[in-house]
Design a protein around this motif. Sequence first.
Motif, PDB file in Angstrom:
ATOM      1  N   ARG A 135      -4.543  76.632-107.345  1.00  0.00           N
ATOM      2  CA  ARG A 135      -5.673  77.151-106.968  1.00  0.00           C
ATOM      3  C   ARG A 135      -5.971  78.415-107.851  1.00  0.00           C
ATOM      4  N   PRO A 136      -7.521  78.820-107.756  1.00  0.00           N
ATOM      5  CA  PRO A 136      -7.579  80.297-108.215  1.00  0.00           C
ATOM      6  C   PRO A 136      -7.366  81.200-107.361  1.00  0.00           C
ATOM      7  N   PRO A 137      -7.103  82.480-107.792  1.00  0.00           N
ATOM      8  CA  PRO A 137      -6.711  83.434-106.788  1.00  0.00           C
ATOM      9  C   PRO A 137      -7.671  83.918-106.121  1.00  0.00           C
ATOM     10  N   PRO A 138      -7.663  84.409-104.568  1.00  0.00           N
ATOM     11  CA  PRO A 138      -8.876  84.718-103.673  1.00  0.00           C
ATOM     12  C   PRO A 138      -9.682  85.707-104.058  1.00  0.00           C
ATOM     13  N   PRO A 139     -10.744  85.822-104.018  1.00  0.00           N
ATOM     14  CA  PRO A 139     -11.636  86.895-104.575  1.00  0.00           C
ATOM     15  C   PRO A 139     -11.233  88.144-104.098  1.00  0.00           C
ATOM     16  N   PRO A 140     -11.579  89.221-104.619  1.00  0.00           N
ATOM     17  CA  PRO A 140     -11.142  90.506-104.321  1.00  0.00           C
ATOM     18  C   PRO A 140     -11.866  90.998-102.853  1.00  0.00           C
ATOM     19  N   PRO A 141     -11.837  91.539-102.072  1.00  0.00           N
ATOM     20  CA  PRO A 141     -12.159  92.127-100.804  1.00  0.00           C
ATOM     21  C   PRO A 141     -13.593  92.512-100.815  1.00  0.00           C
ATOM     22  N   GLY A 142     -14.422  92.488 -99.844  1.00  0.00           N
ATOM     23  CA  GLY A 142     -15.783  93.007-100.120  1.00  0.00           C
ATOM     24  C   GLY A 142     -15.917  94.568 -99.907  1.00  0.00           C
ATOM     25  N   ASP A 143     -17.251  95.069-100.113  1.00  0.00           N
ATOM     26  CA  ASP A 143     -17.244  96.285 -99.953  1.00  0.00           C
ATOM     27  C   ASP A 143     -17.305  96.765 -98.292  1.00  0.00           C
ATOM     28  N   PRO A 144     -16.027  97.558 -97.948  1.00  0.00           N
ATOM     29  CA  PRO A 144     -15.966  97.871 -96.777  1.00  0.00           C
ATOM     30  C   PRO A 144     -16.699  99.033 -95.980  1.00  0.00           C
ATOM     31  N   SER A 145     -17.386  99.804 -97.030  1.00  0.00           N
ATOM     32  CA  SER A 145     -17.897 101.129 -96.528  1.00  0.00           C
ATOM     33  C   SER A 145     -19.565 101.069 -96.440  1.00  0.00           C
ATOM     34  N   ALA A 146     -19.887 101.716 -95.171  1.00  0.00           N
ATOM     35  CA  ALA A 146     -21.178 101.686 -94.804  1.00  0.00           C
ATOM     36  C   ALA A 146     -22.071 102.793 -95.511  1.00  0.00           C
ATOM     37  N   PRO A 147     -23.124 102.721 -95.732  1.00  0.00           N
ATOM     38  CA  PRO A 147     -24.095 103.963 -95.927  1.00  0.00           C
ATOM     39  C   PRO A 147     -23.636 105.206 -95.031  1.00  0.00           C
ATOM     40  N   THR A 148     -24.116 106.193 -95.582  1.00  0.00           N
ATOM     41  CA  THR A 148     -24.046 107.645 -94.351  1.00  0.00           C
ATOM     42  C   THR A 148     -25.223 107.486 -93.653  1.00  0.00           C
ATOM     43  N   THR A 149     -25.074 107.958 -92.472  1.00  0.00           N
ATOM     44  CA  THR A 149     -26.288 108.113 -91.715  1.00  0.00           C
ATOM     45  C   THR A 149     -27.407 108.739 -91.967  1.00  0.00           C
ATOM     46  N   PRO A 150     -28.557 108.375 -92.093  1.00  0.00           N
ATOM     47  CA  PRO A 150     -29.860 109.327 -92.187  1.00  0.00           C
ATOM     48  C   PRO A 150     -30.011 110.560 -91.148  1.00  0.00           C
ATOM     49  N   THR A 151     -30.313 111.436 -91.410  1.00  0.00           N
ATOM     50  CA  THR A 151     -30.360 112.684 -90.620  1.00  0.00           C
ATOM     51  C   THR A 151     -31.803 113.142 -90.477  1.00  0.00           C
ATOM     52  N   ASP A 152     -32.000 114.051 -89.480  1.00  0.00           N
ATOM     53  CA  ASP A 152     -33.231 114.717 -89.159  1.00  0.00           C
ATOM     54  C   ASP A 152     -34.450 113.895 -89.382  1.00  0.00           C
ATOM     55  N   LEU A 153     -34.522 112.821 -88.675  1.00  0.00           N
ATOM     56  CA  LEU A 153     -35.799 112.096 -88.641  1.00  0.00           C
ATOM     57  C   LEU A 153     -36.878 113.029 -87.992  1.00  0.00           C
ATOM     58  N   ARG A 154     -37.976 112.908 -88.517  1.00  0.00           N
ATOM     59  CA  ARG A 154     -39.008 113.797 -88.165  1.00  0.00           C
ATOM     60  C   ARG A 154     -40.516 113.191 -88.098  1.00  0.00           C
ATOM     61  N   ILE A 155     -41.304 113.480 -87.580  1.00  0.00           N
ATOM     62  CA  ILE A 155     -42.789 113.160 -87.437  1.00  0.00           C
ATOM     63  C   ILE A 155     -43.394 114.255 -88.626  1.00  0.00           C
ATOM     64  N   THR A 156     -44.214 113.443 -89.583  1.00  0.00           N
ATOM     65  CA  THR A 156     -44.753 114.573 -90.469  1.00  0.00           C
ATOM     66  C   THR A 156     -46.281 114.612 -90.291  1.00  0.00           C
ATOM     67  N   ALA A 157     -47.033 113.378 -89.716  1.00  0.00           N
ATOM     68  CA  ALA A 157     -48.369 113.063 -89.471  1.00  0.00           C
ATOM     69  C   ALA A 157     -48.727 112.120 -88.610  1.00  0.00           C
ATOM     70  N   THR A 158     -49.484 112.497 -87.762  1.00  0.00           N
ATOM     71  CA  THR A 158     -50.104 111.251 -86.637  1.00  0.00           C
ATOM     72  C   THR A 158     -51.888 111.448 -86.743  1.00  0.00           C
ATOM     73  N   THR A 159     -52.119 110.148 -86.547  1.00  0.00           N
ATOM     74  CA  THR A 159     -53.509 110.305 -86.099  1.00  0.00           C
ATOM     75  C   THR A 159     -53.680 109.199 -84.632  1.00  0.00           C
TER      76      THR A 159
END
Length: 314
Positions: free
Chosen positions: A27-51
Amino acid sequence: MSARSSVLAASVLALALVFIAAAPAKRPPPPPPGDPSAPTTPTDLRITATTPTSISLAWNASTDNSTNWWYCVQRSFSGCFRVNPPQTTFTLGRLAPNQTHSFSVYAIDAAGNRSGNSNVVTYTTPPDTTPPSPPPTLSVTAVYPTRISVEWTASVDNLTQVYYTLLVDGGPYGAEQIGYRAATVLDLSPATTYEFRATARDGYGNSTQSDTLSVTTPPVTDTVPPTVPTNLRLSSESAAPEIWLDWDQSTDDTDPQSQILYDVYINGQLDHAAIGYGETVTYCVGEGPNAIVIRAVDTSGNESGPSNEIIFNC
């Protein structure tokens, strides 16, 4: 070595080769483990314009250890409007009036690792107070002793479809219909004045209306009814509750066939069927046998005798 020994040695060698050939592949060797790291959280969500019907958002960027990731903008904590980095802005249109909308954003990579949610921002759209425009312009297209035909111009709304109602002496004659911009009003009295108005309403209750149009029907000068319609018959499309009818049209001494009205009577109940045609679709009146006849009526209100009777079992 004896012949027997030679044969025995050859048999052992052949058997060994068979076992070697049948041995399972490594049997071939098992695949390497997947990416365990999540992106960092986006911050300062804000409204820039409205109609009144749209909102524009911006936020501070996330980072990730991969190149295959994106943002999800959520409305009311559901769904996903995908935004690919490096973009950190988003505009959403076609928002309904007088509603509160909540927005947040998160980042997610191709391995399914999801960041936390950003802060939440809310926006309440203003109510719609703009009626359709321009107001309908009402005009007369035909006047007879017992009928008046009118039409009106179209109105347009900034958000929704337009619903029209024709008012005859203040009462609705065909109400809240889309694409309805002409009508023939029946069962009027000769030598009588009637007042007409057309209203246009949008989906949020804002309305506008035409000027009032006064129309007087002429007196009756014709007293001869049309000939009796003949050969009333069921069309093959008939299937309860729909009754499809055909007949041979009447003639009149003053009105062309295009102006002859046909009234359908089903178990004695009147239904205005068609003007100028020898066919119509009507509906059952209760279950069981439905007795059907038609009569022809001219523009002066003169009514013919009844056609032949047919029975449809509903």
